[in-house]
Design a protein around this motif. Structure first.
Motif, mmCIF file in Angstrom:
data_model
loop_
_atom_site.group_PDB
_atom_site.id
_atom_site.type_symbol
_atom_site.label_atom_id
_atom_site.label_comp_id
_atom_site.label_asym_id
_atom_site.label_seq_id
_atom_site.Cartn_x
_atom_site.Cartn_y
_atom_site.Cartn_z
ATOM 1 N N ARG A 73 0.994 -1.184 -0.228
ATOM 2 C CA ARG A 73 -0.129 -0.051 -0.012
ATOM 3 C C ARG A 73 0.720 1.174 0.246
ATOM 4 N N ASN A 74 0.228 2.212 -0.379
ATOM 5 C CA ASN A 74 0.899 3.636 -0.468
ATOM 6 C C ASN A 74 0.600 4.257 0.939
ATOM 7 N N PRO A 75 1.422 4.312 1.835
ATOM 8 C CA PRO A 75 1.045 4.986 3.179
ATOM 9 C C PRO A 75 0.502 6.475 3.066
ATOM 10 N N ALA A 76 0.689 7.207 2.061
ATOM 11 C CA ALA A 76 -0.057 8.483 1.969
ATOM 12 C C ALA A 76 -1.398 8.585 1.560
ATOM 13 N N THR A 77 -1.826 7.370 0.750
ATOM 14 C CA THR A 77 -3.124 7.419 0.281
ATOM 15 C C THR A 77 -3.872 6.092 0.839
ATOM 16 N N GLY A 78 -2.902 5.143 1.287
ATOM 17 C CA GLY A 78 -3.666 3.690 1.653
ATOM 18 C C GLY A 78 -4.123 2.716 0.809
ATOM 19 N N GLU A 79 -3.932 3.313 -0.739
ATOM 20 C CA GLU A 79 -4.545 2.437 -1.834
ATOM 21 C C GLU A 79 -3.270 1.429 -2.116
ATOM 22 N N VAL A 80 -3.811 0.279 -2.488
ATOM 23 C CA VAL A 80 -3.092 -0.872 -2.735
ATOM 24 C C VAL A 80 -2.085 -0.583 -4.305
ATOM 25 N N ILE A 81 -1.005 -0.748 -4.163
ATOM 26 C CA ILE A 81 -0.224 -0.470 -5.436
ATOM 27 C C ILE A 81 0.394 -1.533 -6.154
ATOM 28 N N ALA A 82 0.340 -2.579 -5.379
ATOM 29 C CA ALA A 82 0.726 -3.926 -6.161
ATOM 30 C C ALA A 82 0.267 -5.198 -5.042
ATOM 31 N N LEU A 136 23.192 0.935 -13.816
ATOM 32 C CA LEU A 136 22.050 0.860 -14.244
ATOM 33 C C LEU A 136 20.968 1.512 -13.068
ATOM 34 N N ILE A 137 21.187 1.445 -11.778
ATOM 35 C CA ILE A 137 20.388 1.963 -10.802
ATOM 36 C C ILE A 137 20.566 3.527 -10.981
ATOM 37 N N ARG A 138 21.542 4.068 -11.280
ATOM 38 C CA ARG A 138 21.827 5.778 -11.566
ATOM 39 C C ARG A 138 20.889 5.873 -12.831
ATOM 40 N N ASP A 139 20.935 5.177 -13.782
ATOM 41 C CA ASP A 139 20.209 5.395 -14.941
ATOM 42 C C ASP A 139 18.643 5.443 -14.811
ATOM 43 N N HIS A 140 18.286 4.612 -13.863
ATOM 44 C CA HIS A 140 16.852 4.462 -13.639
ATOM 45 C C HIS A 140 16.623 5.109 -12.115
ATOM 46 N N ALA A 141 17.162 6.114 -11.660
ATOM 47 C CA ALA A 141 17.216 6.598 -10.408
ATOM 48 C C ALA A 141 15.424 7.229 -10.193
ATOM 49 N N ASP A 142 15.254 7.727 -11.231
ATOM 50 C CA ASP A 142 13.938 8.442 -11.351
ATOM 51 C C ASP A 142 12.895 7.355 -10.925
ATOM 52 N N ASP A 143 12.862 6.537 -11.544
ATOM 53 C CA ASP A 143 12.015 5.435 -11.720
ATOM 54 C C ASP A 143 11.857 4.736 -10.314
ATOM 55 N N ILE A 144 13.090 4.472 -9.697
ATOM 56 C CA ILE A 144 13.236 3.613 -8.620
ATOM 57 C C ILE A 144 12.633 4.625 -7.397
ATOM 58 N N ALA A 145 13.008 5.741 -7.539
ATOM 59 C CA ALA A 145 12.339 6.759 -6.343
ATOM 60 C C ALA A 145 10.920 6.869 -6.496
ATOM 61 N N SER A 146 10.284 6.664 -7.462
ATOM 62 C CA SER A 146 9.113 6.714 -7.837
ATOM 63 C C SER A 146 8.558 5.523 -7.003
ATOM 64 N N ILE A 147 9.064 4.358 -7.322
ATOM 65 C CA ILE A 147 8.668 3.118 -6.838
ATOM 66 C C ILE A 147 8.555 3.354 -5.368
ATOM 67 N N LEU A 148 9.702 3.772 -4.628
ATOM 68 C CA LEU A 148 10.031 4.072 -3.408
ATOM 69 C C LEU A 148 8.983 4.922 -2.549
ATOM 70 N N THR A 149 8.941 5.914 -3.393
ATOM 71 C CA THR A 149 7.990 6.862 -2.357
ATOM 72 C C THR A 149 6.612 6.389 -2.509
ATOM 73 N N ALA A 150 6.107 5.688 -3.673
ATOM 74 C CA ALA A 150 4.868 5.016 -3.504
ATOM 75 C C ALA A 150 4.715 3.931 -2.370
ATOM 76 N N GLU A 151 5.573 3.359 -2.140
ATOM 77 C CA GLU A 151 5.236 2.418 -1.100
ATOM 78 C C GLU A 151 5.974 2.719 0.250
ATOM 79 N N GLN A 152 6.847 3.752 0.278
ATOM 80 C CA GLN A 152 7.138 4.181 1.620
ATOM 81 C C GLN A 152 6.822 5.388 2.082
#
Ligand code: NAP
Length: 495
Positions: free
Chosen positions: A38-47, A89-105
């Motif tokens: 879940r996204n803790p900011a909204t409570g919605e299920v993200i996966a 690769l992590i640096r190349d995809h930092a924006d995407d991983i940050a979005s996943i991280l913010t969504a779940e954390q």
């Protein structure tokens, strides 16, 4: 799919990074049981993810064992190249991983992106350290012998990580493990498995061979922890989390005398002497108390301020705290997100009630935010007595700065050390003699002087007392993944 799934997917340039399966032996696998993220900011299920069990852990351990001989035998420079590719690769995809991280954390996106970049630095660092695993030749007590000391990979290892640093805690373990030639099976926290799985996907793309890194999401940790600690194939467990669970795992690990690294809880003192820069110290509090909404093991749980500057300090802290912007981590300009879940919120409320009941004065905050859910206002409470929960060794794990006054250096040291924990202490002073006296007297693994930060890949991170065993990061960090073997090579005088 909920709207939130769509919105996270929409935020990603590379939707393949949003994984909804476990990663075992190079395959993405499912399970019968499932759990919601879940996204803790909204409570919605993200996966919805498969919940891996003890038998899945057992088979992942077998695959890690099968992968070990080839991985361990590879020249360190080859392992190093793969780790560097993973970091890139992590640096190349930092924006995407940050979005996943913010969504779940829940942490603000810019902070999440900072953590993702920080996580890549452990890979760079240990890609180098893995190439410098030198042995020794020791003078022998007999003329015809030489003592040779080798450092060898421990073998199959396991890692368990918490939700508060979902990216960095994965690479802080996987990087030295893989660099040393170990294979690893990991279980990320129930709340934040998506970041770990995205990192695993990038490891796969970087060329980490099948079975070398395995990632098991689950919402039922104890059976997996039992398998990790009692399966004789697993020669080492590295755990980051609460002291309570760390002790339980330590007891279980005694069965096979398994090696342990434990990065556990803290009860960090933040000491401000009257010669300190007040603004500097206030920014340090912001860094240790409001970053990740205070949900960091290095968070300042007890703020100690010398009486002469108490009023000025508290006023400056009040003003700065009131400027902290609370909100959904995806919103622009947000400095602090929600707490991870209802349990986290209840704990913070319990601590605030205790601080007030025992004579504390709320300077600002002290209550749930009008944003609802698990948002809690950044809080300053002064006149905090030593009979309160933070002083009874409970981590608040929230955005509450609990301020207690002290009179002199000796009292500050005694108060700071009056805890079973020993992770980090913060000291603000410009007196060089005092910096050394106090730093050396503090019973902690780390001391931050005139800084609110201690974590980086170059320095040995870890605690003493009940804050843990072992060190992560730094040139010492790889030792936790190596065994010493000595060879007594005799008969050298014979011709
Ligand atoms: P936690 O409850 O101990 O959980 C940490 C990890 O252990 C999670 O993956 C959790 O899985 C798992 N776990 C829980 N019970 C287990 C069991 N019986 N056997 C095996 N694994 C088990 O800690 P948390 O609340 O998530 O994290 C906060 C704590 O971590 C704080 O005390 C903080 O100070 C500490 N921490 C320390 C450091 C450090 O470097 N010293 C860094 C970050 C955090 P589930 O998620 O499925 O429950």
């Amino acid at each position: 799919m909920t709207a939130d799934v769509l919105s996270l997917t929409d935020r990603l340039q590379d939707t393949d990074l949003l994984r909804t399966a476990a990663f075992v032996d190079g395959e993405w696998v499912g399970a019968e049981e499932h759990f919601d993220v879940r996204n803790p900011a909204t409570g919605e299920v993200i996966a919805v993810l498969p919940s891996m069990d003890a038998s899945a852990a057992r088979s992942a351990i077998e695959r890690a064992e099968a992968a070990l001989p080839a991985w361990r035998a590879r020249p360190a420079i080859e392992r190093s190249r793969i780790l560097r590719r993973w970091a890139d690769l992590i640096r190349d995809h930092a924006d995407d991983i940050a979005s996943i991280l913010t969504a779940e954390q829940g942490k603000p996106w810019a902070e999440a992106r900072g953590e993702v970049l920080y996580s890549s630095q452990f890979l760079d660092w240990f890609a180098e350290e893995g190439r410098r695993v030198y042995g020794d030749v020791v003078p022998s007590h007999t003329a015809d012998a030489r003592i040779i000391v080798l450092k060898q990979a421990i073998g199959v290892t396991a890692g368990i990580t918490p939700w508060n640093l979902p990216a960095a805690m994965i690479t802080r373990k996987a990087a030295p493990a893989l660099a040393a030639g170990c294979t690893i099976v990991m279980k990320p926290a129930e709340q934040t498995p998506l970041t770990a799985l995205a990192l695993a996907r990038l490891a796969e793309r970087a060329g980490v061979p099948s079975g070398v890194l395995n990632m098991l999401p689950s919402d039922d940790a104890p059976p997996i922890g039992t398998e990790f600690t009692t399966n004789a194939t697993v020669r080492k467990l590295s755990f980051t989390g609460s002291t309570e669970v760390g002790k339980l795992l330590m007891a279980q690990a005694s069965r096979n005398v398994q090696k342990l690294s434990l990065e556990l809880g803290g009860n960090s003192p933040f000491i401000v002497f009257d010669d300190a820069g007040i603004d500097e110290a206030v920014e340090g509090i912001v860094s240790t108390k409001y970053r990740n909404a205070g949900q960091i093991c290095t968070g300042a749980n007890r703020v100690l301020v010398q009486r002469g500057i108490l009023d000025d300090f508290v006023e400056a802290l009040r003003q700065r705290t009131q400027r902290v912007t609370l909100g959904n981590g995806f919103d622009h300009g947000v400095e602090m997100g929600p707490l991870i879940d209802a349990g986290g919120l209840e704990k913070v409320e319990r601590h605030v009630a205790d601080l007030i009941d025992r004579g504390g004065t709320v300077v600002t905050g002290g209550r749930r935010s009008d944003l609802g859910r698990t948002f809690f206002e950044p809080t300053v409470i002064t006149n905090v007595g030593t009979d309160t929960l933070p002083w009874q060794d409970e981590e608040t794990f929230g955005p509450v700065a609990a301020v207690t006054a002290f009179d002199d250096e000796d009292e500050a040291i005694a108060l700071a050390n009056s805890t079973e924990y020993g992770l980090v202490a913060y000291v603000y002073t410009h007196d060089v003699g005092r910096i050394f006296r106090v730093s050396e007297a503090l019973e902690t693994g780390m001391v931050a002087v005139n800084s609110g930060r201690v974590s980086n890949e170059q320095a040995p991170f870890g605690g003493v007392k009940q804050s843990g065993l072992g060190r992560e990061g730094s040139r010492y960090g790889i030792d936790d993944w190596l065994e010493l073997k000595y060879i007594n090579l005799a008969g050298l005088s014979r011709r």
